[in-house]
Design a protein around this motif. Structure first.
Motif, PDB file in Angstrom:
ATOM      1  N   MET A 297       0.824  -1.210   0.000  1.00 41.18           N
ATOM      2  CA  MET A 297       0.000   0.000   0.000  1.00 41.18           C
ATOM      3  C   MET A 297       0.856   1.257   0.000  1.00 41.18           C
ATOM      4  SD  MET A 297      -2.843  -1.208   2.820  1.00 41.18           S
ATOM      5  CE  MET A 297      -3.475   0.452   3.064  1.00 41.18           C
ATOM      6  N   ALA A 298       1.909   1.245   0.834  1.00 39.46           N
ATOM      7  CA  ALA A 298       2.758   2.430   0.942  1.00 39.46           C
ATOM      8  C   ALA A 298       3.448   2.741  -0.378  1.00 39.46           C
ATOM      9  CB  ALA A 298       3.794   2.227   2.045  1.00 39.46           C
ATOM     10  N   ALA A 299       3.934   1.717  -1.063  1.00 36.54           N
ATOM     11  CA  ALA A 299       4.600   1.932  -2.350  1.00 36.54           C
ATOM     12  C   ALA A 299       3.622   2.467  -3.388  1.00 36.54           C
ATOM     13  CB  ALA A 299       5.242   0.635  -2.832  1.00 36.54           C
ATOM     14  N   LEU A 300       2.414   1.914  -3.407  1.00 40.05           N
ATOM     15  CA  LEU A 300       1.410   2.387  -4.366  1.00 40.05           C
ATOM     16  C   LEU A 300       1.000   3.824  -4.060  1.00 40.05           C
ATOM     17  CD1 LEU A 300      -0.857  -0.789  -4.686  1.00 40.05           C
ATOM     18  CD2 LEU A 300       0.885   0.016  -6.294  1.00 40.05           C
ATOM     19  N   ASP A 301       0.823   4.142  -2.781  1.00 39.32           N
ATOM     20  CA  ASP A 301       0.477   5.513  -2.392  1.00 39.32           C
ATOM     21  C   ASP A 301       1.598   6.480  -2.750  1.00 39.32           C
ATOM     22  OD1 ASP A 301      -1.993   4.763  -1.402  1.00 39.32           O
ATOM     23  OD2 ASP A 301      -1.317   4.632   0.690  1.00 39.32           O
ATOM     24  N   ALA A 302       2.836   6.051  -2.553  1.00 39.67           N
ATOM     25  CA  ALA A 302       3.986   6.899  -2.886  1.00 39.67           C
ATOM     26  C   ALA A 302       4.062   7.133  -4.394  1.00 39.67           C
ATOM     27  CB  ALA A 302       5.269   6.261  -2.379  1.00 39.67           C
ATOM     28  N   GLU A 303       3.793   6.092  -5.158  1.00 35.71           N
ATOM     29  CA  GLU A 303       3.814   6.223  -6.621  1.00 35.71           C
ATOM     30  C   GLU A 303       2.768   7.234  -7.094  1.00 35.71           C
ATOM     31  OE1 GLU A 303       3.334   3.401 -10.624  1.00 35.71           O
ATOM     32  OE2 GLU A 303       2.848   2.606  -8.634  1.00 35.71           O
ATOM     33  N   ARG A 304       1.583   7.173  -6.516  1.00 31.63           N
ATOM     34  CA  ARG A 304       0.520   8.117  -6.889  1.00 31.63           C
ATOM     35  C   ARG A 304       0.902   9.537  -6.496  1.00 31.63           C
ATOM     36  NH1 ARG A 304      -3.185   3.844  -4.421  1.00 31.63           N
ATOM     37  NH2 ARG A 304      -3.806   2.559  -6.193  1.00 31.63           N
ATOM     38  N   PHE A 305       1.533   9.689  -5.341  1.00 30.98           N
ATOM     39  CA  PHE A 305       1.965  11.010  -4.888  1.00 30.98           C
ATOM     40  C   PHE A 305       2.964  11.606  -5.873  1.00 30.98           C
ATOM     41  CE2 PHE A 305       4.987  13.731  -2.671  1.00 30.98           C
ATOM     42  CZ  PHE A 305       4.156  14.644  -2.037  1.00 30.98           C
ATOM     43  N   LEU A 306       3.933  10.817  -6.289  1.00 30.40           N
ATOM     44  CA  LEU A 306       4.933  11.312  -7.235  1.00 30.40           C
ATOM     45  C   LEU A 306       4.303  11.662  -8.578  1.00 30.40           C
ATOM     46  CD1 LEU A 306       7.903   8.885  -6.493  1.00 30.40           C
ATOM     47  CD2 LEU A 306       7.752  11.319  -5.935  1.00 30.40           C
ATOM     48  N   ALA A 307       3.324  10.885  -9.009  1.00 31.27           N
ATOM     49  CA  ALA A 307       2.636  11.180 -10.265  1.00 31.27           C
ATOM     50  C   ALA A 307       1.902  12.510 -10.178  1.00 31.27           C
ATOM     51  CB  ALA A 307       1.668  10.049 -10.604  1.00 31.27           C
ATOM     52  N   MET A 308       1.260  12.766  -9.034  1.00 34.36           N
ATOM     53  CA  MET A 308       0.563  14.042  -8.845  1.00 34.36           C
ATOM     54  C   MET A 308       1.541  15.205  -8.816  1.00 34.36           C
ATOM     55  SD  MET A 308      -2.330  13.008  -6.003  1.00 34.36           S
ATOM     56  CE  MET A 308      -2.821  14.711  -5.822  1.00 34.36           C
ATOM     57  N   LYS A 309       2.718  14.984  -8.209  1.00 31.83           N
ATOM     58  CA  LYS A 309       3.751  16.023  -8.189  1.00 31.83           C
ATOM     59  C   LYS A 309       4.208  16.368  -9.600  1.00 31.83           C
ATOM     60  CE  LYS A 309       4.796  17.477  -4.015  1.00 31.83           C
ATOM     61  NZ  LYS A 309       4.794  18.923  -3.673  1.00 31.83           N
ATOM     62  N   GLU A 310       4.341  15.366 -10.443  1.00 31.75           N
ATOM     63  CA  GLU A 310       4.750  15.598 -11.832  1.00 31.75           C
ATOM     64  C   GLU A 310       3.698  16.406 -12.576  1.00 31.75           C
ATOM     65  OE1 GLU A 310       5.849  12.119 -13.946  1.00 31.75           O
ATOM     66  OE2 GLU A 310       7.414  11.526 -12.543  1.00 31.75           O
ATOM     67  N   VAL A 311       2.436  16.096 -12.327  1.00 34.94           N
ATOM     68  CA  VAL A 311       1.346  16.838 -12.973  1.00 34.94           C
ATOM     69  C   VAL A 311       1.370  18.294 -12.516  1.00 34.94           C
ATOM     70  CG1 VAL A 311      -1.158  17.092 -13.112  1.00 34.94           C
ATOM     71  CG2 VAL A 311      -0.130  14.825 -13.304  1.00 34.94           C
ATOM     72  N   GLU A 312       1.552  18.517 -11.214  1.00 34.64           N
ATOM     73  CA  GLU A 312       1.601  19.883 -10.686  1.00 34.64           C
ATOM     74  C   GLU A 312       2.774  20.658 -11.282  1.00 34.64           C
ATOM     75  OE1 GLU A 312       1.818  19.484  -6.488  1.00 34.64           O
ATOM     76  OE2 GLU A 312      -0.214  18.675  -6.275  1.00 34.64           O
ATOM     77  N   LEU A 313       3.928  20.011 -11.405  1.00 34.76           N
ATOM     78  CA  LEU A 313       5.105  20.659 -11.976  1.00 34.76           C
ATOM     79  C   LEU A 313       4.879  21.024 -13.435  1.00 34.76           C
ATOM     80  CD1 LEU A 313       8.036  21.565 -11.683  1.00 34.76           C
ATOM     81  CD2 LEU A 313       8.736  19.251 -12.282  1.00 34.76           C
ATOM     82  N   HIS A 314       4.252  20.114 -14.165  1.00 35.09           N
ATOM     83  CA  HIS A 314       3.957  20.349 -15.585  1.00 35.09           C
ATOM     84  C   HIS A 314       3.013  21.543 -15.750  1.00 35.09           C
ATOM     85  CE1 HIS A 314       3.272  19.538 -19.830  1.00 35.09           C
ATOM     86  NE2 HIS A 314       1.961  19.563 -19.596  1.00 35.09           N
ATOM     87  N   GLU A 315       1.990  21.611 -14.866  1.00 31.34           N
ATOM     88  CA  GLU A 315       1.033  22.708 -14.963  1.00 31.34           C
ATOM     89  C   GLU A 315       1.692  24.044 -14.682  1.00 31.34           C
ATOM     90  OE1 GLU A 315      -1.995  21.546 -12.212  1.00 31.34           O
ATOM     91  OE2 GLU A 315      -3.061  20.270 -13.663  1.00 31.34           O
ATOM     92  N   VAL A 316       2.623  24.060 -13.714  1.00 31.12           N
ATOM     93  CA  VAL A 316       3.353  25.295 -13.390  1.00 31.12           C
ATOM     94  C   VAL A 316       4.218  25.721 -14.569  1.00 31.12           C
ATOM     95  CG1 VAL A 316       5.166  26.287 -11.951  1.00 31.12           C
ATOM     96  CG2 VAL A 316       3.326  24.945 -10.903  1.00 31.12           C
ATOM     97  N   GLN A 317       4.865  24.773 -15.212  1.00 29.73           N
ATOM     98  CA  GLN A 317       5.764  25.079 -16.312  1.00 29.73           C
ATOM     99  C   GLN A 317       5.027  25.562 -17.558  1.00 29.73           C
ATOM    100  OE1 GLN A 317       7.853  21.350 -16.679  1.00 29.73           O
ATOM    101  NE2 GLN A 317       9.490  21.975 -15.257  1.00 29.73           N
ATOM    102  N   THR A 318       3.767  25.154 -17.695  1.00 26.13           N
ATOM    103  CA  THR A 318       3.011  25.526 -18.899  1.00 26.13           C
ATOM    104  C   THR A 318       2.196  26.801 -18.722  1.00 26.13           C
ATOM    105  OG1 THR A 318       1.221  24.028 -18.211  1.00 26.13           O
ATOM    106  CG2 THR A 318       2.873  23.159 -19.753  1.00 26.13           C
ATOM    107  N   VAL A 319       2.178  27.321 -17.491  1.00 21.58           N
ATOM    108  CA  VAL A 319       1.423  28.573 -17.247  1.00 21.58           C
ATOM    109  C   VAL A 319       2.213  29.756 -17.806  1.00 21.58           C
ATOM    110  CG1 VAL A 319       0.598  30.157 -15.488  1.00 21.58           C
ATOM    111  CG2 VAL A 319       0.199  27.723 -15.239  1.00 21.58           C
TER     112      VAL A 319
END
Length: 319
Positions: A297-319
């Motif tokens: 569970m912890a690994a899966l939760d961590a993977e999802r967290f990192l994926a969300m971080k990548e999305v947030e970073l991408h959105e910041v870079q494209t603004v």
């Protein structure tokens, strides 16, 4: 002090940590795992493990941990000797200090530091640990089917384990140091209804007898000083566990007993990007298989967290 940045830091080993490493490595998270002061956790001082799926003939505890470690390494986990001695979760990325000399920053942290059983402190208790002495009736009670055993403790856990043993053993002596128990009235009434459970009040253990395996115990009545020997082949200690979570207390929410609080149905802690699994956050089941499940569970939760971080970073870079 040397410094290093990693993507996924796993603090602690055992079934939870190694399983988290397996899943994290397969997900491409490049986990770095520090094994802690006891590489492999409590199972490394356990003999036969009969209740872990996939081993129809049972397996020695140390061998089970070596198998899990080898599987984690197979997928590329970086498993290291070392103890995380301090953390700083006040900012991001998260920081950890290893052996007081190596600083690591990590995008996600998985805590799997486990819990340590509390012992009476008798030399014979340590010498015969795994040879008739156990801190887990559910894990080891099966090996004493039809035997006479003793259990020390007075709380709900001790009462539950005594009841469990009563279903397997011929006789269960429950040693209680005071004239009352901390267990709930329901559990006490349940114990008293079992014909093969004998509660010895005002009783403490002086010594566990036996050279290679337990053959009996010498106990003393704390009010009269009278000593007696009880013939048993198993001795169970149920006086509690202490979670290995002290270094996280300034940042991570803990319950009154020091166990890490996680969001219901997840491994998420109150700190974003920090996850907890295994006995460090489980004060109920404390089994190898449940620890492994929460490691997944912890690994899966961590993977999802990192994926969300990548999305947030991408959105910041494209603004």
């Amino acid at each position: 002090m040397t410094t290093e940045n990693v993507n996924c830091l796993i603090i602690g080993s055992g079934p939870a940590g190694y399983t988290a490493a397996i899943y994290a490595a397969r997900a491409g998270m490049k986990p770095v795992l520090y094994q802690g002061a006891q590489p492999g956790g409590q199972l490394t001082i356990t003999t036969e493990v009969d209740n872990f799926p996939g081993y129809p003939d049972g397996v020695q505890g140390p061998q089970l941990m070596m198998d899990l470690e080898a599987q984690a390494r197979r997928f590329g986990s970086d498993i290291r000797y070392g103890v995380v001695t301090d953390v700083d979760f006040s900012g991001y990325p998260h920081k950890a200090i290893v052996d007081e000399q190596h600083e690591i920053t990590a995008n996600v942290v998985i805590i799997s530091t486990g819990a340590s059983a509390k012992w009476l402190g008798l030399p014979s208790e340590m010498r015969l640990n795994g040879h008739g002495v156990s801190a887990c009736a559910v894990c080891d009670g099966f090996f004493f089917r039809g035997h006479d055993v003793a259990i020390v403790g007075a709380g709900d856990t001790a009462a539950e384990e005594a009841s469990y043993l009563a279903n397997l053993c011929r006789k269960v002596y429950m040693l209680v140091r005071r004239g009352e128990m901390r267990a709930s009235k329901f559990m006490q009434n349940r114990l008293k209804s079992l014909p093969n459970v004998e509660i010895l009040w005002y009783t403490e253990t002086e010594e566990i007898l036996g050279e290679q395996e337990v053959t009996g115990i010498r106990v003393k009545n704390v009010t009269t000083g009278e000593e007696r020997i009880i013939d048993v082949t198993g001795f169970f200690v149920a006086i509690g566990h202490k979670p290995n979570t002290g270094i996280f207390k300034p940042f991570i929410e803990l319950d009154e007993n020091g166990y890490i609080l996680t969001e219901k149905g997840s491994s998420r802690t109150n700190v974003p990007g920090v996850f907890a699994c295994g006995d460090a956050q489980d004060n109920i089941y404390r089994q190898a298989i449940t620890a492994a499940g929460t490691g997944c569970m912890a690994a899966l939760d961590a993977e999802r967290f990192l994926a969300m971080k990548e999305v947030e970073l991408h959105e910041v870079q494209t603004v």
